[in-house]
Design a protein around this motif. Structure first.
Motif, PDB file in Angstrom:
ATOM      1  N   GLU A  68       0.841  -1.197   0.000  1.00 15.18           N
ATOM      2  CA  GLU A  68       0.000   0.000   0.000  1.00 15.18           C
ATOM      3  C   GLU A  68       0.874   1.245   0.000  1.00 15.18           C
ATOM      4  O   GLU A  68       2.017   1.230   0.445  1.00 15.18           O
ATOM      5  CB  GLU A  68      -0.926   0.013   1.213  1.00 15.18           C
ATOM      6  CG  GLU A  68      -0.202   0.011   2.557  1.00 15.18           C
ATOM      7  CD  GLU A  68      -1.174  -0.046   3.721  1.00 15.18           C
ATOM      8  OE1 GLU A  68      -1.086   0.859   4.583  1.00 15.18           O
ATOM      9  OE2 GLU A  68      -2.000  -0.979   3.783  1.00 15.18           O
ATOM     10  N   SER A  69       0.303   2.326  -0.524  1.00 12.92           N
ATOM     11  CA  SER A  69       1.063   3.570  -0.587  1.00 12.92           C
ATOM     12  C   SER A  69       0.128   4.756  -0.789  1.00 12.92           C
ATOM     13  O   SER A  69      -0.943   4.634  -1.395  1.00 12.92           O
ATOM     14  CB  SER A  69       2.080   3.515  -1.730  1.00 12.92           C
ATOM     15  OG  SER A  69       1.445   3.270  -2.972  1.00 12.92           O
ATOM     16  N   ASP A  70       0.553   5.898  -0.261  1.00 13.76           N
ATOM     17  CA  ASP A  70      -0.115   7.158  -0.572  1.00 13.76           C
ATOM     18  C   ASP A  70       0.390   7.609  -1.936  1.00 13.76           C
ATOM     19  O   ASP A  70       1.602   7.570  -2.198  1.00 13.76           O
ATOM     20  CB  ASP A  70       0.205   8.211   0.489  1.00 13.76           C
ATOM     21  CG  ASP A  70      -0.360   7.853   1.847  1.00 13.76           C
ATOM     22  OD1 ASP A  70      -1.568   7.578   1.928  1.00 13.76           O
ATOM     23  OD2 ASP A  70       0.419   7.833   2.824  1.00 13.76           O
ATOM     24  N   VAL A  71      -0.532   8.016  -2.795  1.00 10.87           N
ATOM     25  CA  VAL A  71      -0.152   8.381  -4.154  1.00 10.87           C
ATOM     26  C   VAL A  71      -0.744   9.735  -4.512  1.00 10.87           C
ATOM     27  O   VAL A  71      -1.677  10.224  -3.859  1.00 10.87           O
ATOM     28  CB  VAL A  71      -0.633   7.324  -5.174  1.00 10.87           C
ATOM     29  CG1 VAL A  71       0.022   5.977  -4.895  1.00 10.87           C
ATOM     30  CG2 VAL A  71      -2.152   7.197  -5.165  1.00 10.87           C
ATOM     31  N   THR A  72      -0.201  10.340  -5.548  1.00 10.71           N
ATOM     32  CA  THR A  72      -0.702  11.610  -6.069  1.00 10.71           C
ATOM     33  C   THR A  72      -0.991  11.427  -7.557  1.00 10.71           C
ATOM     34  O   THR A  72      -0.146  10.925  -8.302  1.00 10.71           O
ATOM     35  CB  THR A  72       0.329  12.733  -5.872  1.00 10.71           C
ATOM     36  OG1 THR A  72       0.600  12.886  -4.475  1.00 10.71           O
ATOM     37  CG2 THR A  72      -0.211  14.050  -6.431  1.00 10.71           C
ATOM     38  N   ILE A  73      -2.183  11.831  -7.970  1.00 11.15           N
ATOM     39  CA  ILE A  73      -2.614  11.653  -9.354  1.00 11.15           C
ATOM     40  C   ILE A  73      -2.856  13.019  -9.971  1.00 11.15           C
ATOM     41  O   ILE A  73      -3.643  13.819  -9.453  1.00 11.15           O
ATOM     42  CB  ILE A  73      -3.901  10.808  -9.416  1.00 11.15           C
ATOM     43  CG1 ILE A  73      -3.666   9.458  -8.732  1.00 11.15           C
ATOM     44  CG2 ILE A  73      -4.359  10.627 -10.859  1.00 11.15           C
ATOM     45  CD1 ILE A  73      -4.935   8.665  -8.504  1.00 11.15           C
ATOM     46  N   LYS A  74      -2.190  13.289 -11.073  1.00  9.86           N
ATOM     47  CA  LYS A  74      -2.388  14.561 -11.759  1.00  9.86           C
ATOM     48  C   LYS A  74      -3.670  14.526 -12.568  1.00  9.86           C
ATOM     49  O   LYS A  74      -3.946  13.564 -13.277  1.00  9.86           O
ATOM     50  CB  LYS A  74      -1.198  14.856 -12.672  1.00  9.86           C
ATOM     51  CG  LYS A  74       0.096  15.153 -11.915  1.00  9.86           C
ATOM     52  CD  LYS A  74       1.214  15.539 -12.870  1.00  9.86           C
ATOM     53  CE  LYS A  74       2.488  15.881 -12.101  1.00  9.86           C
ATOM     54  NZ  LYS A  74       3.602  16.268 -13.006  1.00  9.86           N
ATOM     55  N   THR A  75      -4.464  15.576 -12.442  1.00 10.74           N
ATOM     56  CA  THR A  75      -5.695  15.731 -13.211  1.00 10.74           C
ATOM     57  C   THR A  75      -5.662  17.105 -13.888  1.00 10.74           C
ATOM     58  O   THR A  75      -4.814  17.946 -13.555  1.00 10.74           O
ATOM     59  CB  THR A  75      -6.946  15.646 -12.308  1.00 10.74           C
ATOM     60  OG1 THR A  75      -7.157  16.914 -11.668  1.00 10.74           O
ATOM     61  CG2 THR A  75      -6.800  14.568 -11.245  1.00 10.74           C
ATOM     62  N   PRO A  76      -6.583  17.370 -14.802  1.00  7.05           N
ATOM     63  CA  PRO A  76      -6.627  18.705 -15.416  1.00  7.05           C
ATOM     64  C   PRO A  76      -6.881  19.828 -14.414  1.00  7.05           C
ATOM     65  O   PRO A  76      -6.610  20.989 -14.702  1.00  7.05           O
ATOM     66  CB  PRO A  76      -7.781  18.587 -16.415  1.00  7.05           C
ATOM     67  CG  PRO A  76      -7.824  17.144 -16.762  1.00  7.05           C
ATOM     68  CD  PRO A  76      -7.494  16.434 -15.485  1.00  7.05           C
ATOM     69  N   ASP A  77      -7.399  19.467 -13.219  1.00  6.37           N
ATOM     70  CA  ASP A  77      -7.739  20.478 -12.223  1.00  6.37           C
ATOM     71  C   ASP A  77      -6.770  20.543 -11.053  1.00  6.37           C
ATOM     72  O   ASP A  77      -7.009  21.285 -10.093  1.00  6.37           O
ATOM     73  CB  ASP A  77      -9.152  20.233 -11.694  1.00  6.37           C
ATOM     74  CG  ASP A  77     -10.201  20.411 -12.770  1.00  6.37           C
ATOM     75  OD1 ASP A  77      -9.953  21.162 -13.730  1.00  6.37           O
ATOM     76  OD2 ASP A  77     -11.277  19.788 -12.654  1.00  6.37           O
ATOM     77  N   GLY A  78      -5.703  19.753 -11.088  1.00  9.03           N
ATOM     78  CA  GLY A  78      -4.760  19.799  -9.981  1.00  9.03           C
ATOM     79  C   GLY A  78      -4.161  18.436  -9.695  1.00  9.03           C
ATOM     80  O   GLY A  78      -4.024  17.596 -10.588  1.00  9.03           O
ATOM     81  N   GLU A  79      -3.822  18.194  -8.433  1.00  9.87           N
ATOM     82  CA  GLU A  79      -3.236  16.937  -8.013  1.00  9.87           C
ATOM     83  C   GLU A  79      -4.094  16.317  -6.927  1.00  9.87           C
ATOM     84  O   GLU A  79      -4.352  16.942  -5.890  1.00  9.87           O
ATOM     85  CB  GLU A  79      -1.808  17.151  -7.506  1.00  9.87           C
ATOM     86  CG  GLU A  79      -0.842  17.612  -8.587  1.00  9.87           C
ATOM     87  CD  GLU A  79       0.582  17.667  -8.094  1.00  9.87           C
ATOM     88  OE1 GLU A  79       0.783  17.709  -6.854  1.00  9.87           O
ATOM     89  OE2 GLU A  79       1.496  17.664  -8.935  1.00  9.87           O
ATOM     90  N   CYS A  80      -4.540  15.103  -7.175  1.00  7.89           N
ATOM     91  CA  CYS A  80      -5.411  14.404  -6.232  1.00  7.89           C
ATOM     92  C   CYS A  80      -4.592  13.478  -5.349  1.00  7.89           C
ATOM     93  O   CYS A  80      -3.832  12.633  -5.845  1.00  7.89           O
ATOM     94  CB  CYS A  80      -6.468  13.597  -6.990  1.00  7.89           C
ATOM     95  SG  CYS A  80      -7.508  12.575  -5.922  1.00  7.89           S
ATOM     96  N   ASP A  81      -4.754  13.629  -4.036  1.00  4.73           N
ATOM     97  CA  ASP A  81      -4.135  12.695  -3.113  1.00  4.73           C
ATOM     98  C   ASP A  81      -5.057  11.489  -2.969  1.00  4.73           C
ATOM     99  O   ASP A  81      -6.280  11.615  -2.913  1.00  4.73           O
ATOM    100  CB  ASP A  81      -3.871  13.352  -1.762  1.00  4.73           C
ATOM    101  CG  ASP A  81      -5.068  14.118  -1.213  1.00  4.73           C
ATOM    102  OD1 ASP A  81      -5.692  14.878  -1.976  1.00  4.73           O
ATOM    103  OD2 ASP A  81      -5.383  13.950  -0.014  1.00  4.73           O
ATOM    104  N   ALA A  82      -4.455  10.306  -2.945  1.00  2.00           N
ATOM    105  CA  ALA A  82      -5.235   9.074  -2.931  1.00  2.00           C
ATOM    106  C   ALA A  82      -4.441   7.982  -2.227  1.00  2.00           C
ATOM    107  O   ALA A  82      -3.287   8.182  -1.822  1.00  2.00           O
ATOM    108  CB  ALA A  82      -5.596   8.655  -4.356  1.00  2.00           C
ATOM    109  N   ALA A 116      -8.776  -5.162  -1.119  1.00  6.15           N
ATOM    110  CA  ALA A 116      -7.531  -5.632  -1.724  1.00  6.15           C
ATOM    111  C   ALA A 116      -7.199  -7.044  -1.251  1.00  6.15           C
ATOM    112  O   ALA A 116      -6.647  -7.853  -2.014  1.00  6.15           O
ATOM    113  CB  ALA A 116      -6.386  -4.678  -1.399  1.00  6.15           C
ATOM    114  N   ASP A 117      -7.536  -7.363   0.005  1.00  7.62           N
ATOM    115  CA  ASP A 117      -7.333  -8.710   0.527  1.00  7.62           C
ATOM    116  C   ASP A 117      -8.039  -9.763  -0.321  1.00  7.62           C
ATOM    117  O   ASP A 117      -7.620 -10.923  -0.375  1.00  7.62           O
ATOM    118  CB  ASP A 117      -7.856  -8.812   1.967  1.00  7.62           C
ATOM    119  CG  ASP A 117      -6.857  -8.313   2.987  1.00  7.62           C
ATOM    120  OD1 ASP A 117      -5.656  -8.239   2.662  1.00  7.62           O
ATOM    121  OD2 ASP A 117      -7.274  -7.983   4.111  1.00  7.62           O
TER     122      ASP A 117
END
Length: 311
Positions: A68-82, A116-117
């Protein structure tokens, strides 16, 4: 499942407002918590900060070893933390999770781990990333506090069908680029409360990619507006589960019939059920109206759907 011609929306439907995390639902939650004391204030506070959520969720036999990991996803409106979690080895079908009005938090991370399990690569997103990073709600939010209520309703109202479409495209594309995801298998999407409509918009935007969707106490699935989620069903190829709260059904009893007719006309399987005794928001384990037995039933129906639709 009923079949036949598409039915017109009844006049009473056109007069009703969107029941997505509305004030009536909030009052139901507060009244239930006061009356039943299902989760004590001390327990609820502990759950909200993640101290007890994993203890509430039943363990899974033969669970997969996870990464598992904290990730950041780039979108047209910014960066989404997930938050991404998946079995440590191999490739798995992807599942995109849209949280409720309280956003990305420990309870949803634990729910993601549990999914996920069962063999899925699960992405839980912060839907309010345009405004603030998670956590977006207080540790134990009190909707009886006007400032808290206004803040959370403001976050929910900042989202729209347009933002849902933008985000779905970014999230699905990001998932498909991840090594743990098996792009040859259909993906699933789940949504809670305000996230329910987002599952339908995701399925309609990616009909050849999304094989299953599950909405838990979803609000605003059937409205009188031209962009109502139920009008998107002809664009989908996904099977669906709609787990409806009893009090939501009481406020909008015709919604389930409209959904049944829409999916029947599109020749798509859909399990649509009102969960007796369950109030709006009953599925997340940190909810003030958490209903263990009915939440477990809804979870098992989701797993059964994913087992067949995402194979």
């Amino acid at each position: 499942m009923p079949s036949g011609a598409w039915i017109a929306r009844p006049p009473e439907l056109r007069k009703k407002r969107n029941p997505m995390c509305d004030n009536d639902s909030i009052e139901d939650i507060n009244e239930y918590a006061r009356r039943v004391g299902h989760v004590s204030r001390r327990q609820f506070s502990a759950i909200a900060v993640g101290a007890s959520v994993a203890m509430i969720l039943p363990p899974l036999a033969n669970a997969a070893e996870l990464t598992e990991s904290d990730v950041t996803i780039k979108t047209p409106d910014g960066e989404c933390d997930a938050f991404l979690m998946h079995p440590k080895s191999g490739k798995s079908p992807a599942v995109l999770v849209w949280p409720d009005i309280f956003g990305l938090r420990p309870a949803f991370k634990d729910m993601g781990r549990r999914l996920a399990d069962s063999g899925y690569a699960v992405l839980v997103v912060n839907p309010f990333y345009r405004t603030k990073k998670a956590p977006t709600a207080p540790e134990h939010p009190n909707f009886e506090d006007p400032a808290t209520r206004d803040m959370l309703m403001g976050l929910a109202n900042s989202l729209s069908p347009a933002t849902a479409a933008t985000d779905a495209k970014a999230f699905v594309s990001w998932l498909d680029a991840q090594p743990p995801v098996d792009p040859k298998k259909k993906m699933g999407t789940t949504g809670y409360c305000m996230g329910g409509p987002f599952t339908m918009r995701t399925a309609a935007s990616f009909p050849n990619r999304v094989g299953a969707g599950a909405s838990f106490h979803g609000g605003g699935l059937v409205t009188d507006k031209p962009d109502s989620p139920h009008l998107l069903v002809p664009q989908m190829k996904a099977q669906f589960l709609f787990a409806i709260a009893e009090n939501d059904d009481q406020k909008q009893p015709e919604a389930k019939s409209v959904l049944r007719e829409a999916f029947a006309k599109a020749h798509l399987p859909a399990e649509i059920e009102v969960y007796a005794g369950a109030l709006h928001g009953w599925c997340p384990p940190d909810s003030r109206v958490y209903n263990h037995d009915q939440a477990e039933k809804a979870w098992s129906r989701m797993l059964a759907l994913f087992k067949t639709a995402l194979a």
